[in-house]
Scaffold this motif. Structure first.
Motif, PDB file in Angstrom:
ATOM      1  N   LYS A 490      89.943  36.174  -9.390  1.00  0.00           N
ATOM      2  CA  LYS A 490      89.798  36.999  -8.194  1.00  0.00           C
ATOM      3  C   LYS A 490      88.365  37.494  -8.056  1.00  0.00           C
ATOM      4  CE  LYS A 490      91.085  39.254  -4.547  1.00  0.00           C
ATOM      5  NZ  LYS A 490      91.426  38.532  -3.291  1.00  0.00           N
ATOM      6  N   THR A 491      87.750  37.843  -9.181  1.00  0.00           N
ATOM      7  CA  THR A 491      86.379  38.342  -9.152  1.00  0.00           C
ATOM      8  C   THR A 491      85.421  37.290  -8.620  1.00  0.00           C
ATOM      9  OG1 THR A 491      86.755  39.907 -10.958  1.00  0.00           O
ATOM     10  CG2 THR A 491      84.485  39.223 -10.575  1.00  0.00           C
ATOM     11  N   ILE A 492      85.547  36.042  -9.084  1.00  0.00           N
ATOM     12  CA  ILE A 492      84.620  35.018  -8.605  1.00  0.00           C
ATOM     13  C   ILE A 492      84.899  34.663  -7.145  1.00  0.00           C
ATOM     14  CG2 ILE A 492      84.190  34.083 -10.904  1.00  0.00           C
ATOM     15  CD1 ILE A 492      86.022  31.792 -10.338  1.00  0.00           C
ATOM     16  N   GLU A 493      86.138  34.818  -6.718  1.00  0.00           N
ATOM     17  CA  GLU A 493      86.447  34.618  -5.296  1.00  0.00           C
ATOM     18  C   GLU A 493      85.667  35.621  -4.449  1.00  0.00           C
ATOM     19  OE1 GLU A 493      90.230  35.591  -2.452  1.00  0.00           O
ATOM     20  OE2 GLU A 493      90.671  34.527  -4.324  1.00  0.00           O
ATOM     21  N   ILE A 494      85.579  36.864  -4.933  1.00  0.00           N
ATOM     22  CA  ILE A 494      84.815  37.900  -4.234  1.00  0.00           C
ATOM     23  C   ILE A 494      83.327  37.577  -4.254  1.00  0.00           C
ATOM     24  CG2 ILE A 494      84.123  40.333  -4.348  1.00  0.00           C
ATOM     25  CD1 ILE A 494      86.986  40.911  -5.417  1.00  0.00           C
ATOM     26  N   LEU A 495      82.822  37.164  -5.409  1.00  0.00           N
ATOM     27  CA  LEU A 495      81.386  36.912  -5.551  1.00  0.00           C
ATOM     28  C   LEU A 495      80.947  35.662  -4.795  1.00  0.00           C
ATOM     29  CD1 LEU A 495      80.921  37.731  -9.342  1.00  0.00           C
ATOM     30  CD2 LEU A 495      80.353  39.187  -7.391  1.00  0.00           C
ATOM     31  N   GLU A 496      81.814  34.679  -4.684  1.00  0.00           N
ATOM     32  CA  GLU A 496      81.455  33.444  -3.979  1.00  0.00           C
ATOM     33  C   GLU A 496      81.283  33.661  -2.481  1.00  0.00           C
ATOM     34  OE1 GLU A 496      83.479  30.019  -6.861  1.00  0.00           O
ATOM     35  OE2 GLU A 496      84.612  30.864  -5.175  1.00  0.00           O
ATOM     36  N   TYR A 517      76.652  33.121 -11.369  1.00  0.00           N
ATOM     37  CA  TYR A 517      77.028  33.666 -10.062  1.00  0.00           C
ATOM     38  C   TYR A 517      75.928  34.559  -9.489  1.00  0.00           C
ATOM     39  CZ  TYR A 517      81.564  31.574 -10.443  1.00  0.00           C
ATOM     40  OH  TYR A 517      82.572  30.645 -10.531  1.00  0.00           O
ATOM     41  N   SER A 518      74.696  34.283  -9.915  1.00  0.00           N
ATOM     42  CA  SER A 518      73.544  35.048  -9.447  1.00  0.00           C
ATOM     43  C   SER A 518      72.724  34.210  -8.481  1.00  0.00           C
ATOM     44  CB  SER A 518      72.677  35.458 -10.644  1.00  0.00           C
ATOM     45  OG  SER A 518      73.447  36.156 -11.595  1.00  0.00           O
ATOM     46  N   ASP A 519      71.885  34.915  -7.702  1.00  0.00           N
ATOM     47  CA  ASP A 519      70.986  34.231  -6.770  1.00  0.00           C
ATOM     48  C   ASP A 519      69.602  34.040  -7.377  1.00  0.00           C
ATOM     49  OD1 ASP A 519      72.875  34.214  -4.477  1.00  0.00           O
ATOM     50  OD2 ASP A 519      72.670  36.376  -4.674  1.00  0.00           O
ATOM     51  N   LEU A 520      69.265  34.896  -8.315  1.00  0.00           N
ATOM     52  CA  LEU A 520      67.980  34.799  -8.993  1.00  0.00           C
ATOM     53  C   LEU A 520      68.202  35.190 -10.456  1.00  0.00           C
ATOM     54  CD1 LEU A 520      65.100  34.103  -7.911  1.00  0.00           C
ATOM     55  CD2 LEU A 520      64.622  36.555  -7.994  1.00  0.00           C
ATOM     56  N   ILE A 521      67.658  34.387 -11.372  1.00  0.00           N
ATOM     57  CA  ILE A 521      67.814  34.651 -12.801  1.00  0.00           C
ATOM     58  C   ILE A 521      66.432  34.753 -13.434  1.00  0.00           C
ATOM     59  CG2 ILE A 521      68.818  33.865 -14.976  1.00  0.00           C
ATOM     60  CD1 ILE A 521      70.764  32.153 -13.330  1.00  0.00           C
ATOM     61  N   LEU A 522      66.226  35.807 -14.205  1.00  0.00           N
ATOM     62  CA  LEU A 522      64.932  36.049 -14.828  1.00  0.00           C
ATOM     63  C   LEU A 522      65.062  35.958 -16.348  1.00  0.00           C
ATOM     64  CD1 LEU A 522      63.925  39.152 -12.696  1.00  0.00           C
ATOM     65  CD2 LEU A 522      63.374  36.754 -12.265  1.00  0.00           C
ATOM     66  N   PRO A 523      64.166  35.219 -17.022  1.00  0.00           N
ATOM     67  CA  PRO A 523      64.236  35.105 -18.473  1.00  0.00           C
ATOM     68  C   PRO A 523      63.662  36.344 -19.162  1.00  0.00           C
ATOM     69  CG  PRO A 523      62.388  33.830 -17.660  1.00  0.00           C
ATOM     70  CD  PRO A 523      63.073  34.410 -16.450  1.00  0.00           C
ATOM     71  N   THR A 524      64.488  37.049 -19.877  1.00  0.00           N
ATOM     72  CA  THR A 524      64.033  38.261 -20.547  1.00  0.00           C
ATOM     73  C   THR A 524      63.752  37.976 -22.017  1.00  0.00           C
ATOM     74  OG1 THR A 524      64.504  40.612 -20.878  1.00  0.00           O
ATOM     75  CG2 THR A 524      66.337  39.084 -21.168  1.00  0.00           C
ATOM     76  N   CYS A 525      63.382  39.026 -22.749  1.00  0.00           N
ATOM     77  CA  CYS A 525      62.985  38.896 -24.153  1.00  0.00           C
ATOM     78  C   CYS A 525      64.103  39.353 -25.076  1.00  0.00           C
ATOM     79  CB  CYS A 525      61.736  39.731 -24.432  1.00  0.00           C
ATOM     80  SG  CYS A 525      60.288  39.210 -23.505  1.00  0.00           S
ATOM     81  N   THR A 526      64.140  38.780 -26.257  1.00  0.00           N
ATOM     82  CA  THR A 526      65.026  39.300 -27.292  1.00  0.00           C
ATOM     83  C   THR A 526      64.415  40.564 -27.890  1.00  0.00           C
ATOM     84  OG1 THR A 526      63.977  38.111 -29.118  1.00  0.00           O
ATOM     85  CG2 THR A 526      65.685  36.941 -27.873  1.00  0.00           C
TER      86      THR A 526
END
Length: 798
Positions: A490-496, A517-526
């Motif tokens: 149900k959650t992904i139905e909402i996000l889609e 399920y994101s529009d932009l993804i940023l590589p972060t640090c450990t």
């Protein structure tokens, strides 16, 4: 350690030769059985590193992952790389735990942290979605392009829908201070006009909501060292051997050595039980209040309760001690004795509901009543139910009935008080002043403008609703967008549906199910690649300097770094940074903390040791109220421990919010009509191989424990299921498929799955990893909290 050497190690750029060696090793993974592995490549790189004729330096640091232990990690650095990891070897311990300075040793997860930074699965560039949301199709872009896109979308959405349309999603894998994007984004949005705030959490929301109605405060637990005075310790839904709650494991072991008995009360025979306990009392999920009422019946009828304590400190335990304006027959004693409903809450009555035999209920009641000090320690497992608020309150009922509140070795209720006095990263007040329960973010996406006070919204006038639906989400290293939230399908139905939430930004290390399920993804640090300050979950007594030990790989940026760039683009850089870098903020927090507590170490001392262990800290919760009730009353309307809450009574919802902690049957419990269709209770437990969903792709952790469904031999035989068979667990919300473990370590009528498996559906929508939240529901508990342990399902051979 020499300061110049430390500075050169933490500030120098990695040699090109070393960087290429590692990048070659981590960007060509092998795929075996759907799990990414690179043993040969990793071993080859490690061997080359070790052979380099370079001095090895050890730097203390700490993980900022959302794990309860926050262990001391010692990174062994050679040629700019982590070649191995060791852990706490505090000489004050003399290789054994002591009461003042318990070692903060890494568990199996901590021993594998090197795998975390050098994983071949790390995101290496900013990614922009190019397919439909959820398809997993992205293209690489530059950091400058990413910042401009975020700024443009932020400004567009704020202008069109107002600042309340922006939301910082709950849950993060980075739980430090300035190193936690979850914290930093709230500071940025506060300076940019405000945002839709949030409160509560998925872990202990019902505890936090319910405990004030009993004690007037949210924290009712004592410090772990008080357990050394206990004669009997009941771990009620508490499993510290796997979840790692600060020093609790060590103090439990020391308490056992001093002669304390330890019992676990849980549907599953946990690793804590196997390692530490003397007995296991299995009961069906959500039926805890029936057990406690039956224990109270034994105590009342056999005169085992502490009447003097109840009369002096409590309200609502019997008819002589009730608030004004309440009719007769509403006290806890009247409920237990069945004076109003003609149903005495006998052990025989409770046995039918809980599945625990009558003689075992009587045994537990007598031992608890006759052994003092007795600590009834509530874990978070009991509160994540549809009736979790009541389960939370009833566990404190036993402490009151036996007079084990306010004494060392006793235990009043859930949630430990904060021990560390530390100045955190400053977050300004949200200018909008409105917030929603964290569990209801999907509601706020779909029907935010319909949500008001009755939906748990805080900061609104009566009759008002939210000014906007959620249109923009910042998801900072979290997996609650999809994987850790309820009813994944149900959650992904909402996000889609991109007409609902219009823009989603995720900052993370890996391509999680939520990141997809994101529009932009940023590589972060450990945590190995940045400086931060971090403390443990409850029950800990230390603070860490999580030190940067190597340079960030692939040009990754910390959340603070890229948000500083975003703040500049939005015209609020000065307010946001105050001219400080992330390292400057770390030093500032330590300096401010030292002003509050002169014994707190300096920054240079923290660099050397990595950890500050607070010593001689003992908290006996409500000791002052018990010793001096006239001058130090409880912070409740009556000034007493309110076993009956007039505030709850006045809500006039006796069926789901009773004024005393009753057994409340729920729609997906063992007494439900739905059991005819879905006869098994199913829940997810926190497993030792993961902290929440982090580590699910680790091949090392897969060797520690596989993802499998536990089922009792009785239930397995009925379904012709054998150990190792592939099975499907299903209900109306979805299906998951995984191997079965047939074991008597889970009680009949109950099956369980380690929570945190990454959602991985096939073409028919059947999850192939065992993501428990495919089966959990989106309806919240009465106080708008997470009920993810309350579910019914069926299991069959796949």
């Amino acid at each position: 350690m020499d300061q110049n050497l430390m500075n050169s190690l933490t500030n120098k750029k990695m040699k090109r030769r070393s960087f290429l060696k590692w990048s070659g090793a981590v960007t060509v993974p092998a795929l075996v059985g759907g799990v990414t592995v690179s043993n040969k490549l990793m071993n080859k790189a490690s061997a080359e590193t070790v052979m380099d004729d370079v001095e090895e330096v050890v730097i203390p640091t700490c993980s900022t992952l959302n794990c309860g232990g926050k262990c001391l990690i010692k990174a062994h650095i050679k040629d700019g790389q982590i070649v191995r990891i060791s852990t706490d070897d505090d000489p004050r311990d003399e290789n054994a735990d002591n009461e003042q300075f318990p070692q903060i040793r890494a568990c199996v997860r901590g021993r594998g942290y090197r795998r975390h930074i050098y994983s071949p699965d790390r995101i290496q560039k900013p990614l922009k979605r190019v397919g439909k949301r959820g398809e997993g199709k992205f293209e690489e872009i530059t950091w400058d392009e990413a910042i401009k896109i975020i700024a443009e979308e932020n400004n567009r959405i704020k202008e069109k829908y107002g600042p309340a349309s922006r939301f910082s999603l709950y849950a993060t894998g980075q739980t430090g201070t300035v190193g936690s994007g979850d914290t930093v984004i709230q500071r940025l949005l506060a300076f940019d006009g405000g945002y839709l705030g949030r409160y509560s959490n998925y872990s202990s929301g019902q505890h936090l909501a319910a405990t004030p109605y009993t004690f007037g405060e949210t924290g009712a637990g004592s410090s772990c060292n008080t357990l050394l005075d206990s004669k009997l310790i009941i771990l009620h839904g508490m499993n510290p051997a796997e979840t790692i709650f600060g020093h609790m494991n060590m103090y439990l072991r020391m308490a056992k050595e001093k002669g304390a008995k330890i019992y676990t009360l849980d549907p599953r025979k946990t690793d804590t039980n196997v390692a530490l306990a003397d007995d296991w009392f299995p009961i069906k999920p959500g039926t805890d209040n029936a057990l406690i009422a039956a224990m109270a019946y034994v105590m009342f009828t056999e005169n085992l309760h502490d009447q003097d304590f109840l009369d002096k400190y409590c309200l609502g335990h019997d008819e002589e001690h009730m608030p004004e304006g309440v009719p007769a027959g509403e006290s806890y004693y009247s409920y237990v004795m069945g004076e109003k409903d003609n149903t005495p809450k006998t052990p025989q009555w409770a046995a039918k509901i809980t599945g625990l035999p009558t003689n075992r209920i009587i045994q537990l009641a007598r031992e608890v009543a006759l052994t003092k000090p007795m600590a009834w320690v509530q874990g978070n497992g009991i509160n994540r139910h549809m009736n979790g608020e009541q389960l939370s309150r009833a566990s404190s009922m036993i402490a009151a009935l036996t007079g084990n509140i306010g004494i060392s070795g006793g235990w009043a209720g859930p949630n430990a008080p904060s021990i560390a006095q530390f100045e955190g990263f400053p977050i300004p007040d949200n200018p909008l002043g409105i917030s929603i329960p964290v569990f209801k973010f999907t509601d706020a996406i779909v029907r935010g403008t319909e949500m008001g006070v009755e939906d748990g919204v805080m900061g609104l006038e009566e009759g008002k609703t939210l000014p906007a639906n959620i249109k923009m989400i910042f998801n900072m290293a979290g997996n609650c967008l999809v994987n850790q939230h309820s009813d994944i399908n149900k959650t992904i139905e909402i996000l889609e549906d991109e007409t609902l939430c219009e823009f989603i930004v995720t900052s993370d290390i890996y391509m999680t199910p939520s990141a997809k399920y994101s529009d932009l993804i940023l590589p972060t640090c450990t945590f190995f690649e940045q400086n931060d300050v971090v403390g443990p979950w409850s029950y800990g007594q230390h603070m860490f300097l999580s030190q940067k030990v190597v340079e960030p790989l692939y040009g990754s940026l910390t959340e603070y770094e890229w948000m500083a760039k975003l703040a500049k683009e939005l015209g609020i850089e000065k307010e946001f940074t105050e001219g400080r870098t992330q390292d400057d903020w770390v030093k500032w927090m330590i300096e401010e903390s030292k002003k509050k507590d002169p014994t707190f170490p300096s920054y240079s001392e923290m660099q050397k040791n990595g950890v500050h262990k607070f010593k001689e800290i003992t908290v006996v919760r409500f000791k002052e109220q018990i010793e001096d009730p006239e001058n130090v009353p409880f912070n409740t309307p009556s000034g007493k421990i309110e076993l009956f809450s007039k505030t709850l009574w006045d809500m006039n919802r006796p069926e789901d919010i009773p004024a005393i902690p009753k057994h409340v049957a729920v729609n997906e419990g063992p007494e439900s009509e739905l059991t005819k269709k879905y006869p098994l209770q199913i829940f997810g437990w926190h497993v030792k191989r993961r902290c929440h969903s982090t580590w699910d792709t680790s091949d090392w952790m897969e060797e520690v424990q596989t993802q499998e469904l536990w089922i009792n031999p009785i239930d397995a035989k009925e379904r012709k299921i054998k150990d190792g068979d592939m099975v499907q667990a299903f209900n109306d919300r979805g299906k998951i498929e995984l191997p079965a473990k047939v074991t008597s370590r889970v009680m009949p009528g109950v099956v369980c799955v380690p929570q945190g498996g990454w959602f991985n559906p096939d073409q028919n929508g059947v999850d192939k990893r065992g993501a428990i939240n495919v089966l959990t529901g989106l309806e919240a508990s009465p106080f708008h909290c997470n009920p993810q342990h309350t579910n019914l399902a069926e299991v069959k051979k796949a």
